[in-house]
Design an enzyme around this catalytic site. Structure first.
Site, PDB file in Angstrom:
ATOM      1  N   TYR A 159      35.371  19.511  35.274  1.00 35.27           N
ATOM      2  CA  TYR A 159      36.175  18.301  35.483  1.00 35.27           C
ATOM      3  C   TYR A 159      35.523  17.060  34.879  1.00 35.27           C
ATOM      4  O   TYR A 159      36.199  16.069  34.613  1.00 35.27           O
ATOM      5  CB  TYR A 159      36.413  18.051  36.980  1.00 35.27           C
ATOM      6  CG  TYR A 159      37.403  19.011  37.622  1.00 35.27           C
ATOM      7  CD1 TYR A 159      37.959  20.063  36.898  1.00 35.27           C
ATOM      8  CD2 TYR A 159      37.771  18.864  38.944  1.00 35.27           C
ATOM      9  CE1 TYR A 159      38.843  20.938  37.490  1.00 35.27           C
ATOM     10  CE2 TYR A 159      38.670  19.744  39.539  1.00 35.27           C
ATOM     11  CZ  TYR A 159      39.196  20.784  38.803  1.00 35.27           C
ATOM     12  OH  TYR A 159      40.078  21.653  39.400  1.00 35.27           O
ATOM     13  N   LYS A 214      31.948  33.225  38.793  1.00 39.68           N
ATOM     14  CA  LYS A 214      32.621  34.122  37.838  1.00 39.68           C
ATOM     15  C   LYS A 214      31.563  34.555  36.837  1.00 39.68           C
ATOM     16  O   LYS A 214      31.693  34.332  35.623  1.00 39.68           O
ATOM     17  CB  LYS A 214      33.797  33.355  37.188  1.00 39.68           C
ATOM     18  CG  LYS A 214      34.708  34.184  36.305  1.00 39.68           C
ATOM     19  CD  LYS A 214      35.628  35.119  37.066  1.00 39.68           C
ATOM     20  CE  LYS A 214      36.493  35.906  36.088  1.00 39.68           C
ATOM     21  NZ  LYS A 214      37.249  36.975  36.766  1.00 39.68           N
ATOM     22  N   ASP A 245      38.109  35.480  41.549  1.00 43.25           N
ATOM     23  CA  ASP A 245      39.432  36.121  41.646  1.00 43.25           C
ATOM     24  C   ASP A 245      39.528  36.963  42.915  1.00 43.25           C
ATOM     25  O   ASP A 245      40.540  36.939  43.625  1.00 43.25           O
ATOM     26  CB  ASP A 245      39.749  36.939  40.388  1.00 43.25           C
ATOM     27  CG  ASP A 245      38.561  37.747  39.884  1.00 43.25           C
ATOM     28  OD1 ASP A 245      37.436  37.546  40.391  1.00 43.25           O
ATOM     29  OD2 ASP A 245      38.743  38.588  38.985  1.00 43.25           O
ATOM     30  N   ASP A 296      38.233  23.356  44.232  1.00 45.47           N
ATOM     31  CA  ASP A 296      39.493  22.612  44.288  1.00 45.47           C
ATOM     32  C   ASP A 296      40.615  23.562  44.694  1.00 45.47           C
ATOM     33  O   ASP A 296      41.403  23.296  45.616  1.00 45.47           O
ATOM     34  CB  ASP A 296      39.748  22.036  42.879  1.00 45.47           C
ATOM     35  CG  ASP A 296      40.941  21.106  42.831  1.00 45.47           C
ATOM     36  OD1 ASP A 296      41.545  20.839  43.882  1.00 45.47           O
ATOM     37  OD2 ASP A 296      41.271  20.643  41.720  1.00 45.47           O
ATOM     38  N   ASP A 346      42.222  24.295  48.843  1.00 44.52           N
ATOM     39  CA  ASP A 346      43.651  24.109  49.140  1.00 44.52           C
ATOM     40  C   ASP A 346      44.273  25.405  49.637  1.00 44.52           C
ATOM     41  O   ASP A 346      45.092  25.403  50.561  1.00 44.52           O
ATOM     42  CB  ASP A 346      44.407  23.637  47.890  1.00 44.52           C
ATOM     43  CG  ASP A 346      44.503  22.119  47.834  1.00 44.52           C
ATOM     44  OD1 ASP A 346      43.778  21.455  48.604  1.00 44.52           O
ATOM     45  OD2 ASP A 346      45.299  21.593  47.039  1.00 44.52           O
TER      46      ASP A 346
END
Ligand code: NAD
Length: 350
Positions: free
Chosen positions: A135, A185, A217, A241, A245
């Protein structure tokens, strides 16, 4: 022990007022001072994060925030929008660790879209790194290359950035059920191979915490398949992020979810995960529990007062068991109350 209170906009003033009453009832000699943030600050000073607020927030040990924003300020120039105030204070205070619990009280199990037996009693904490990763990475952009548009971003972490968020997560796990799952990952991304290596290097400092690893994943799948297997999860900015959520939606009750953002010294900004709810602002019906639970996180993480934090959380559990519900979590057979009555019930339970 100084707390800066920023009620903000919309339902912000109504819900922070109840959290302030709860903090005061604990009789712990906190000094509370209020300031303006967001639209409320723009209206008075023209700046969503005015100098007086900046000064107070920097001086305080912790900040309690309601929410900012609303249609009234949506058409202002970008630098005057209420969200600028929020991003401004997060950056100014160097808050790099975001802690978001997802708790589903058994009494509210029907609010989830998942089967009650999968989520009832859920209590997990997601620790997300907030100031690094793809980001913020450079270089980034969209360019023309070889006759077509080309978009690119850069994922990166230094080992010191990983270590400091890792320590926050291990410390948090220590205060809970002592299990930490680090999400990466590493099979595809070198940055997250480094992430895993640094987490493994940190583990010997926390022999009482069990560290496991999961690919992102799989973590996304496990969160909906069997979320109660987790205690604390730690991950980078982008994965965090998305997963935070996802985890919060397991509970289905936005009015119940607190959050904390911490700096390197456990100074923190505490706020509900929801927004300013302009549709119900001023009506006295908003659910103050997410803000009250954010105050409990403040007691735990900034003021290191586990007993007081647990006392507030137990009071919240008690009012739910007694059947008190604001409109957002109301079901037939329970007692519908407004914001202030819910605050009264928590105070009585305290
Ligand atoms: P929202 O979270 O404010 O509201 C979504 C829905 O949930 C609404 O129907 C609202 O009434 C309900 N709701 C939210 N909190 C509630 C509570 N405590 N009790 C009962 N019901 C509650 O999200 P939105 O409508 O997308 O955004 C409204 C404004 O809030 C926008 O201006 C947005 O920019 C801002 N916002 C601020 C923050 C923040 O301050 N951290 C976060 C998200 C959105």
């Amino acid at each position: 022990m100084k707390i800066c209170v920023l009620p903000g906009d919309g339902i912000g003033p109504e819900i922070t007022a109840e959290a302030v009453r709860v903090i005061q009832a604990l009789d712990l000699k906190f000094e509370l001072e209020e300031a303006l943030l967001g639209g409320a600050a723009v209206d008075v000073t023209g700046d969503p994060y005015p100098e007086a607020t900046r000064k107070l927030a920097r001086e305080a040990d912790a900040v309690l925030l309601g929410a900012v924003g609303g249609p009234k300020w949506d058409n202002l120039p970008r630098e005057q929008r209420p969200e600028r105030g929020l991003l401004g204070i997060r950056k100014d205070l160097g808050l790099f660790a975001n802690l978001r619990p997802a708790i589903l009280y058994p009494e509210l199990a029907n609010a989830s879209t998942l089967k009650p037996e999968v989520v009832s009693g859920l209590d997990i904490l997601i620790v997300r790194e907030l100031t690094g990763d793809i980001y913020f990475g450079q270089p980034r952009g969209i360019e023309n290359r070889n006759g077509e548009r080309y978009g690119f971003n850069t994922m990166h972490y230094t080992e010191s950035e990983i270590r400091r968020i890792g320590r926050v997560a291990f410390d948090a796990a220590r205060k809970r059920n002592k299990r930490l799952c680090s999400v990466d990952k590493m099979n595809v991304l070198e940055t997250t191979q480094l992430w895993r290596d640094v987490m493994i290097e940190l583990a010997p400092e926390y022999p009482d915490v069990e560290l496991t690893h999961m690919l992102v994943d799989n973590a996304a799948m496990q969160l909906v398949r069997a979320p109660k297997q987790f205690d604390v999860m730690v991950t980078g900015n982008m994965f965090g992020d998305i997963l935070s959520d996802e985890a919060s939606m397991l509970t289905g009750s936005i009015g119940m979810l607190p959050s904390a953002s911490l700096d390197a010294n456990n100074k923190g900004l505490y706020e509900p995960s929801h927004g300013s709810a302009p549709d119900i602002a001023g009506k006295g019906v908003a659910n103050p529990l997410a803000t009250i639970l954010s105050a409990a996180m403040m007691l735990r993480y900034t003021f290191n007062n586990e007993a007081a934090a647990a006392r507030v959380e137990t009071a919240v559990k008690k009012v739910l068991a007694q059947g008190y519900r604001t409109g957002d979590i109301y079901e037939a057979g329970t007692t519908k109350v407004g914001t202030k009555q819910m605050g009264d019930a928590v105070l009585a339970a305290l």
